[in-house]
Enzyme design. Structure first.
Site, PDB file in Angstrom:
ATOM      1  NE  ARG A  64      14.835 -76.910  12.193  1.00  0.00           N
ATOM      2  CZ  ARG A  64      15.872 -76.808  11.355  1.00  0.00           C
ATOM      3  NH1 ARG A  64      15.957 -77.597  10.297  1.00  0.00           N
ATOM      4  NH2 ARG A  64      16.818 -75.923  11.584  1.00  0.00           N
ATOM      5  CG  ASN A 108      12.862 -74.892  10.087  1.00  0.00           C
ATOM      6  OD1 ASN A 108      12.052 -75.217  10.947  1.00  0.00           O
ATOM      7  ND2 ASN A 108      14.008 -74.299  10.374  1.00  0.00           N
TER       8      ASN A 108
END
EC number: 6.2.-.-
Length: 758
Positions: A20, A38
């Site tokens: 990320r 996520n």
């Protein structure tokens, strides 16, 4: 300016590896807006919007610049309507499962972290739990997905001001939004206790533990996936003490080295071995040993299992020892799973270890070390666990319903099949007690819950053997959850595991191992099998059935097998003369009387076509190894003994799909066929001939390529015999799975798909 927006769903190893933050940096660098988050299945959702040219460029850049520890399995892209996001952000994780993804395995310490723990000016100087985006524990600390700090055992350690500052800094490549980070101020702590659990007041527990190892004590060390027992690898006395306390017999111990320069003092490390040792998984690699370590590390063998220190804790411990290496063997009671909790270790290892180096971070998922060996130049798994589990293997077709494979009895793993993936568990061990069965259950339960599997819709697959302990788990899943049950023959599952890796549904296979319950009620283990695309199969050939007088006792003392074979050919007095001449009476505990009993039991004994049992008997006859204290010992010792041997002008003949293995014993003991031959050459020849003869049977039945699997498939001399018939480029073994019983569960799951049941 017109805007364009796309939404991406990315699966693979994309949680817990700095993915990320990496996406954030790419998006902001391109001037795009949106978010990355996520999702609940370990997958990642990305929304980017902005300049159409840059939006279209984003997926290409994402694939090209994947972080070192991440693996992108698949990217799904859909065009969406722009929402006018003001910036790009990392959002709090969601719980919606849209697409499954891989749970990240544990990764060995990276060079950057190693430099920092050795740098006196670093705030992580000598910190045993240092990690970053590229390394450290993942699977062993995950409680649930998505992979956020609050869902791991690091949730017990709130970040200090400095760590929080780095965690929220997009410019910090290795620490931005990395869930496992900590430092000496806010992270886990180590401490040293005696076997009663009483703390030792020492300034540096690592230095003191190293000193204890140097002084000949046994130290239980809590790592990332469980406990090790650490002892000095050059001290015969302490190694014999460890064997006695652990009830380990002659089974080899693994040695952990500080780095590759130290590993070269222990073993012969060539380029291929170094690449394996330094890989992110940091497995144990079986290598030719030098004289540096005690013979008690791997008695009777020319090899030793070597791994590199894969955590800062292990590195700093070894750095403080005199040798810079030590035995690091699994911390458990003999036959039980590796221990992961402090209290359990103090209870179960108090009569094994003298001291305990503990820490206060919970190990959620216990994981033993992975083991790899090079067989005829090919790296093959003996055990697939830390660093690899629970990575999946892609199946050629999608599953209509989930499949749960319960594996074999020895070297057990479980496996889950869903969508287009087969996900094996970590190494479980031999299912010889309820503790190990419970470990299998908890490992499968973790996968079932992680991937939201509905058990009533699932197919449970078991080995055909009616008395394997995992039958109890199968019965429980059927009775309590309403799952359907299906049996797969052991060696068919072995071949299916090899087919899986090449994405094919049919093929000719050679399955060679110790034992497996056969379709005819006999014990199989040296088989030529053809699996058809519809899931039917045919046994085309086998090694000749040989007797096992006294059943399991013959597997422990294989000279008894020779008594059974000779009983079919000579009378008792002649056998006793031959046995005495060949010193077989010295190779069973009961001497000549035991051999006489075995001779008389032969007619009523169970019979097997096992390559392992045949090789055990050959090893006993040649005086190489004649007692099995761990699975495969005589056969393993025979292979190593034969290295450097030459092929004699001798063949194991076959006819009607049967390889005449008994003829070797007659030729050796009765016919004087090998009177002038070197024992090493005899050993080499017989192993080569097993591979050649089984390969010829397959070739005579139309095979133009061959799949080889089973525990004996890692035998480099047997492989040479198979390749003699088919050529190296047409012999295929499992490479992502162990060829041995550790690959059975994945083979079971895949065969159910071939059969059309899922």
């Amino acid at each position: 300016m017109s805007l364009k927006a796309i939404r991406l769903h990315v699966s693979g190893i994309v949680q817990g590896v700095g993915f990320r933050p990496h996406v954030y940096r790419i998006a902001t660098k391109l001037g795009l807006r949106g978010y990355v988050v996520n999702l609940g299945g370990s997958e990642v959702e990305i929304w980017v919007e902005g300049d159409p040219v840059l939006v279209e460029k984003f997926p290409e850049v994402l694939r090209r610049e994947t972080p070192p520890s991440a693996e992108i399995e698949e990217i799904q892209v859909e065009e969406v309507v722009p929402r006018g996001y003001p910036s790009f952000e990392i959002r709090k994780s969601g719980k919606v499962l849209t697409k499954i993804s891989m749970i990240p395995p544990d990764l060995g310490m990276c060079d950057d972290c190693r430099r920092e723990i050795l740098d006196p000016s670093s705030r992580w100087y000598r910190y045993p739990f240092h990690s970053c985006a590229w390394c450290g524990p993942r699977f062993t600390i995950i409680k649930r997905i998505p992979y956020d700090r609050e869902n791991t055992s690091m949730s017990s350690f709130p970040l200090c001001y400095k760590c929080r500052e780095e965690y929220t800094d997009p410019g910090n490549t290795r620490r931005f939004h990395i869930q496992g980070i900590s430092c000496p101020t806010c992270g886990p702590q180590i401490y040293l206790v005696d076997r009663e659990g009483a703390p030792l007041r020492v300034s540096d527990p690592l230095v003191e533990a190293a000193k204890l190892v140097d002084e000949g004590y046994i130290v239980a060390v809590k790592g990332i996936g469980g406990f090790h027992l650490a002892v000095k690898a050059t001290d015969d006395e302490v190694l014999l003490k460890l064997r006695s306390r652990k009830k380990r017999g002659r089974k080899p111990f693994a040695v952990m080295a500080r780095d590759t320069s130290v590993a070269r003092r222990i073993a012969v490390v060539d380029e291929a071995a170094e690449k394996l040792l330094l890989s992110p998984a940091r497995p144990i690699v079986i290598l030719p040993k030098t004289r540096e370590v005690s013979d008690q590390v791997s008695p009777g063998l020319k090899t030793v299992g070597v791994m590199l220190a894969y955590t800062p804790l292990h590195y700093l411990l070894l750095e403080a020892t005199v040798d810079k290496f030590a035995v690091m063997t699994s911390g458990n009671e003999s036959g039980e799973p590796i221990i992961k909790d402090n209290e359990e270790a103090l209870l179960k290892l108090k009569n094994v270890a003298d001291y305990f180096l503990l820490h206060n971070r919970e190990i959620v998922n216990r994981v033993d070390d992975s083991v790899i060996r090079l067989s005829d130049g090919e790296p093959l798994f003996l055990r697939r666990s830390r660093g690899f589990a629970p990575r999946w293997i892609r199946a050629p077709n999608e599953y209509r319903r989930p499949v749960i494979g319960l594996g074999a009895m020895l070297n057990n793993t479980g496996a889950l099949g869903l969508e287009r993936y087969i996900i094996p568990t970590q190494h479980i061990g031999d299912l010889e007690n309820m503790e190990t069965l419970n470990f299998l259950h908890e490992s499968l339960k973790f996968l079932v819950e992680t991937y939201s599997i509905r058990l009533p819709e699932s197919l449970v697959v078991v080995d055909k053997h009616p008395y394997f302990l995992n039958r109890k788990l199968a019965d429980q899943l059927v009775a309590e959850a309403g799952a359907e049950l299906y049996e797969v023959q052991h060696h068919v599952a072995h071949i299916a595991a090899a087919l899986l890796e090449r994405g094919t549904r049919e093929g000719f296979g050679i399955a060679i191992d110790g034992v497996g319950y056969g379709d005819d009620g006999m014990i199989w283990g040296g088989e030529v099998i053809y699996i058809s695309e519809d899931g039917s199969y045919e046994r085309l050939g086998r090694l000749e059935y040989i007797p096992l007088p006294g059943g399991d006792r013959s597997t422990l003392y294989p000279a008894r097998i020779i008594a059974g074979v000779l009983a079919e050919h000579v009378d008792l007095q002649e056998f006793l003369r031959l046995a005495s001449y060949n010193h077989l009476d010295k190779r069973v505990p009961g001497g000549i009387q035991e051999l006489k009993i075995a001779f008389n039991q032969a007619g009523a004994s169970i019979k097997c076509s096992s390559a392992g049992r045949f090789l055990d008997a050959v090893s006993a006859l040649l005086g190489v190894s004649w007692e099995r204290t761990y699975e495969g010992e005589p056969a393993i010792t025979l292979e190593e003994f034969s290295w450097g041997g030459s092929k004699l002008d001798y063949r194991l003949e076959h006819g009607g799909g049967e390889v005449y293995t008994k003829s070797f014993f007659y030729d050796y003991m009765l016919n004087g066929r090998f009177n002038n031959a070197a024992t090493r050459d005899i050993a080499y020849t017989i192993q080569f001939e097993i591979g050649r003869s089984l390969a010829e049977i397959a070739h005579e039945n139309g095979a133009r390529e061959i799949y080889v699997s089973g525990g004996a498939a890692v035998n480099s001399v047997i492989l040479k015999g198979v390749k003699h018939v088919f050529g190296s480029d047409r012999v295929f073994l499992p490479r992502k799975l162990p060829p041995g019983d550790g690959g059975i569960s994945a083979g079971q799951v895949y065969f159910a798909k071939i059969r059309g049941l899922a």
